[in-house]
Design an enzyme around this catalytic site. Structure first.
Site, PDB file in Angstrom:
ATOM      1  N   ASN A  12       0.855  -1.181   0.000  1.00  0.00           N
ATOM      2  CA  ASN A  12       0.000   0.000   0.000  1.00  0.00           C
ATOM      3  C   ASN A  12       0.902   1.247   0.000  1.00  0.00           C
ATOM      4  O   ASN A  12       1.734   1.412   0.897  1.00  0.00           O
ATOM      5  CB  ASN A  12      -0.893  -0.049   1.249  1.00  0.00           C
ATOM      6  CG  ASN A  12      -1.839   1.127   1.328  1.00  0.00           C
ATOM      7  OD1 ASN A  12      -1.428   2.262   1.125  1.00  0.00           O
ATOM      8  ND2 ASN A  12      -3.086   0.873   1.645  1.00  0.00           N
ATOM      9  N   HIS A  15       0.943   6.207   1.937  1.00  0.00           N
ATOM     10  CA  HIS A  15       1.651   7.149   2.803  1.00  0.00           C
ATOM     11  C   HIS A  15       2.889   7.768   2.156  1.00  0.00           C
ATOM     12  O   HIS A  15       3.491   8.680   2.719  1.00  0.00           O
ATOM     13  CB  HIS A  15       1.897   6.525   4.170  1.00  0.00           C
ATOM     14  CG  HIS A  15       0.577   6.225   4.818  1.00  0.00           C
ATOM     15  ND1 HIS A  15      -0.319   7.233   5.121  1.00  0.00           N
ATOM     16  CD2 HIS A  15      -0.045   5.059   5.105  1.00  0.00           C
ATOM     17  CE1 HIS A  15      -1.433   6.685   5.606  1.00  0.00           C
ATOM     18  NE2 HIS A  15      -1.284   5.373   5.606  1.00  0.00           N
ATOM     19  N   HIS A  48      -5.524   3.700  -1.719  1.00  0.00           N
ATOM     20  CA  HIS A  48      -6.852   4.069  -1.215  1.00  0.00           C
ATOM     21  C   HIS A  48      -7.165   5.490  -1.655  1.00  0.00           C
ATOM     22  O   HIS A  48      -6.526   6.434  -1.202  1.00  0.00           O
ATOM     23  CB  HIS A  48      -6.834   3.951   0.313  1.00  0.00           C
ATOM     24  CG  HIS A  48      -8.156   4.187   0.970  1.00  0.00           C
ATOM     25  ND1 HIS A  48      -8.350   3.999   2.319  1.00  0.00           N
ATOM     26  CD2 HIS A  48      -9.359   4.602   0.480  1.00  0.00           C
ATOM     27  CE1 HIS A  48      -9.615   4.275   2.633  1.00  0.00           C
ATOM     28  NE2 HIS A  48     -10.240   4.661   1.537  1.00  0.00           N
ATOM     29  N   ARG A  50      -9.308   8.163  -1.021  1.00  0.00           N
ATOM     30  CA  ARG A  50     -10.312   8.558  -0.020  1.00  0.00           C
ATOM     31  C   ARG A  50     -11.161   9.695  -0.554  1.00  0.00           C
ATOM     32  O   ARG A  50     -10.718  10.474  -1.405  1.00  0.00           O
ATOM     33  CB  ARG A  50      -9.615   9.003   1.278  1.00  0.00           C
ATOM     34  CG  ARG A  50      -8.935   7.871   2.024  1.00  0.00           C
ATOM     35  CD  ARG A  50      -8.458   8.335   3.384  1.00  0.00           C
ATOM     36  NE  ARG A  50      -9.548   8.420   4.321  1.00  0.00           N
ATOM     37  CZ  ARG A  50      -9.791   7.529   5.296  1.00  0.00           C
ATOM     38  NH1 ARG A  50      -8.995   6.499   5.481  1.00  0.00           N
ATOM     39  NH2 ARG A  50     -10.822   7.682   6.091  1.00  0.00           N
ATOM     40  N   ARG A  54      -6.963  12.792   0.970  1.00  0.00           N
ATOM     41  CA  ARG A  54      -5.902  13.246   1.883  1.00  0.00           C
ATOM     42  C   ARG A  54      -4.535  12.688   1.494  1.00  0.00           C
ATOM     43  O   ARG A  54      -3.519  13.239   1.861  1.00  0.00           O
ATOM     44  CB  ARG A  54      -6.230  12.897   3.325  1.00  0.00           C
ATOM     45  CG  ARG A  54      -6.195  11.428   3.634  1.00  0.00           C
ATOM     46  CD  ARG A  54      -6.415  11.160   5.090  1.00  0.00           C
ATOM     47  NE  ARG A  54      -7.791  11.423   5.498  1.00  0.00           N
ATOM     48  CZ  ARG A  54      -8.348  10.870   6.575  1.00  0.00           C
ATOM     49  NH1 ARG A  54      -7.640  10.067   7.346  1.00  0.00           N
ATOM     50  NH2 ARG A  54      -9.592  11.120   6.888  1.00  0.00           N
ATOM     51  N   GLU A  75      -8.595   0.725  -3.214  1.00  0.00           N
ATOM     52  CA  GLU A  75      -9.456   0.752  -2.025  1.00  0.00           C
ATOM     53  C   GLU A  75     -10.341   1.975  -2.110  1.00  0.00           C
ATOM     54  O   GLU A  75      -9.866   3.072  -2.430  1.00  0.00           O
ATOM     55  CB  GLU A  75      -8.612   0.854  -0.758  1.00  0.00           C
ATOM     56  CG  GLU A  75      -7.897  -0.410  -0.395  1.00  0.00           C
ATOM     57  CD  GLU A  75      -7.085  -0.223   0.875  1.00  0.00           C
ATOM     58  OE1 GLU A  75      -7.140   0.852   1.494  1.00  0.00           O
ATOM     59  OE2 GLU A  75      -6.377  -1.165   1.227  1.00  0.00           O
ATOM     60  N   THR A 106      -8.589   3.646   8.525  1.00  0.00           N
ATOM     61  CA  THR A 106      -9.823   2.862   8.454  1.00  0.00           C
ATOM     62  C   THR A 106      -9.987   2.083   9.758  1.00  0.00           C
ATOM     63  O   THR A 106      -9.262   1.129  10.007  1.00  0.00           O
ATOM     64  CB  THR A 106      -9.763   1.909   7.238  1.00  0.00           C
ATOM     65  OG1 THR A 106      -9.314   2.651   6.114  1.00  0.00           O
ATOM     66  CG2 THR A 106     -11.115   1.318   6.953  1.00  0.00           C
ATOM     67  N   GLU A 156     -11.235  -9.227   2.947  1.00  0.00           N
ATOM     68  CA  GLU A 156      -9.970  -8.864   3.588  1.00  0.00           C
ATOM     69  C   GLU A 156     -10.273  -8.675   5.070  1.00  0.00           C
ATOM     70  O   GLU A 156     -11.089  -7.830   5.447  1.00  0.00           O
ATOM     71  CB  GLU A 156      -9.397  -7.586   2.964  1.00  0.00           C
ATOM     72  CG  GLU A 156      -8.084  -7.205   3.640  1.00  0.00           C
ATOM     73  CD  GLU A 156      -7.229  -6.269   2.800  1.00  0.00           C
ATOM     74  OE1 GLU A 156      -7.311  -6.308   1.549  1.00  0.00           O
ATOM     75  OE2 GLU A 156      -6.474  -5.503   3.404  1.00  0.00           O
ATOM     76  N   HIS A 199      -3.934  -4.435   7.691  1.00  0.00           N
ATOM     77  CA  HIS A 199      -4.063  -3.235   8.527  1.00  0.00           C
ATOM     78  C   HIS A 199      -3.174  -3.362   9.751  1.00  0.00           C
ATOM     79  O   HIS A 199      -3.346  -4.257  10.573  1.00  0.00           O
ATOM     80  CB  HIS A 199      -5.492  -2.928   8.971  1.00  0.00           C
ATOM     81  CG  HIS A 199      -5.673  -1.445   9.187  1.00  0.00           C
ATOM     82  ND1 HIS A 199      -5.192  -0.799  10.291  1.00  0.00           N
ATOM     83  CD2 HIS A 199      -6.230  -0.500   8.396  1.00  0.00           C
ATOM     84  CE1 HIS A 199      -5.473   0.488  10.177  1.00  0.00           C
ATOM     85  NE2 HIS A 199      -6.084   0.701   9.038  1.00  0.00           N
TER      86      HIS A 199
HETATM   87  N1  PXP Z   1      -6.055  -3.109   3.955  1.00  0.00           N
HETATM   88  C1  PXP Z   1      -7.019  -2.158   3.963  1.00  0.00           C
HETATM   89  C2  PXP Z   1      -8.377  -2.525   3.481  1.00  0.00           C
HETATM   90  C3  PXP Z   1      -6.731  -0.844   4.381  1.00  0.00           C
HETATM   91  O1  PXP Z   1      -7.704   0.080   4.392  1.00  0.00           O
HETATM   92  C4  PXP Z   1      -5.413  -0.532   4.757  1.00  0.00           C
HETATM   93  C5  PXP Z   1      -5.073   0.868   5.147  1.00  0.00           C
HETATM   94  O2  PXP Z   1      -5.279   1.719   4.094  1.00  0.00           O
HETATM   95  C6  PXP Z   1      -4.450  -1.550   4.712  1.00  0.00           C
HETATM   96  C7  PXP Z   1      -4.802  -2.830   4.338  1.00  0.00           C
HETATM   97  C8  PXP Z   1      -3.025  -1.288   5.053  1.00  0.00           C
HETATM   98  O3  PXP Z   1      -2.916  -0.915   6.371  1.00  0.00           O
HETATM   99  P1  PXP Z   1      -1.510  -0.354   6.902  1.00  0.00           P
HETATM  100  O4  PXP Z   1      -1.227   0.876   6.109  1.00  0.00           O
HETATM  101  O5  PXP Z   1      -1.763  -0.128   8.338  1.00  0.00           O
HETATM  102  O6  PXP Z   1      -0.484  -1.431   6.652  1.00  0.00           O
END
Ligand code: PXP
Length: 251
Positions: A12, A15, A48, A50, A54, A75, A106, A156, A199
């Site tokens: 992901n 960030h 993601h 959003r 952001r 996402e 989330t 998931e 997550h």
């Molecule tokens: N899976 C989903 C569905 C999420 O919303 C997120 C966060 O955007 C993640 C995985 C990844 O989470 P993290 O960034 O905490 O590893």
């Protein structure tokens, strides 16, 4: 039923965009991060979009769709705007997540059981357009059964609470949460759903989840981008991959 197989890593990249947006600059570029993730052994990229934009922007999604070689997992919340964006771009996969404007991340899973008809109608055109539809949910059996009933391909499972308990030192609660995640993964698999998880996962917390035989994909972001500050993104991802693969091999 899905065959039990190898474990994929979805990186992901949200960030990277968070850091870029903190200054309103053009760098660091999430697409460049995606290319490094691919070289480091990621199997897919997750982003993601959003509602408040952001981190990931519409232009990021366009750039990823235009040049990413790995499958993109988009996402998004279950809104008409996001549905139209997904139908326009047709990424490999979409993962439907709950979204609250004020939340930092989330916070919980989707309540599929209470919005079965709405979510069923929402995902139908996405499935018909050929996207793999995933629902981000907790491990509660009623949520898993509802996801299967509305025709999702994937669930998931939200590992955030498990990771939080670990870092709070609440090890009894952590282990109980892990046991419920394991039961959820087994139920989802038995119902014919492909099982993913994610997550909050880190080097310290990934192994027990990677060892669930039914889990086919982990989506990991925040920790990897943070760790990249110290190790570089390539090395941070390679280490996560190594830990995942070792845990899966050890069962
Ligand atoms: N899976 C989903 C569905 C999420 O919303 C997120 C966060 O955007 C993640 C995985 C990844 O989470 P993290 O960034 O905490 O590893």
């Amino acid at each position: 039923m899905q065959p039990i197989g190898t474990l994929r890593l979805g990186v992901n990249i949200d960030h990277v965009a968070t850091v870029r947006n903190a200054r309103g600059t053009a760098y660091p570029d999430p697409l460049r991060a995606a290319e490094i993730a691919e070289a480091a052994g990621a199997d897919g990229i997750t982003a993601h979009l959003r509602e408040d934009r952001r981190h990931i922007s519409d232009a990021d999604i366009e750039g990823l769709m235009a040049s990413l070689k790995l499958p993109l997992n988009l996402e998004m919340a279950a809104t008409a705007e996001m549905q139209a964006i997904a139908l326009r771009h047709r990424p490999h996969a979409v993962c439907i997540v709950p979204e609250k404007r004020q939340e930092v991340t989330t916070e919980g899973g989707l309540d599929v059981a209470r919005q079965e008809n709405r979510l069923g109608d929402f995902i139908a055109p996405l499935r018909e357009a050929g996207m793999r539809v995933s629902l981000f949910i907790g491990h509660e059996p009623e949520q898993i059964r509802a996801a299967a009933r509305i025709g999702a391909s994937v669930v998931e499972l939200h590992t955030g609470a498990y990771c939080d308990f670990h870092y709070e030192g609440a090890h009894d609660k952590r282990d109980a949460e892990l046991a419920r995640l394991a039961e959820g993964a087994a139920l989802a698999h038995a119902l014919g759903l492909e099982v993913h998880a994610g997550h909050g996962l880190t080097y310290e917390t990934v192994a027990p989840v990677a060892a669930f035989p039914e889990v086919m994909e982990l989506n990991i972001g925040h920790f990897l981008i943070g760790e990249a500050i110290f190790l570089g993104l390539d090395a941070a991802i390679r280490e996560m991959r190594r830990l995942m693969d070792a845990a899966r091999a050890a069962g």
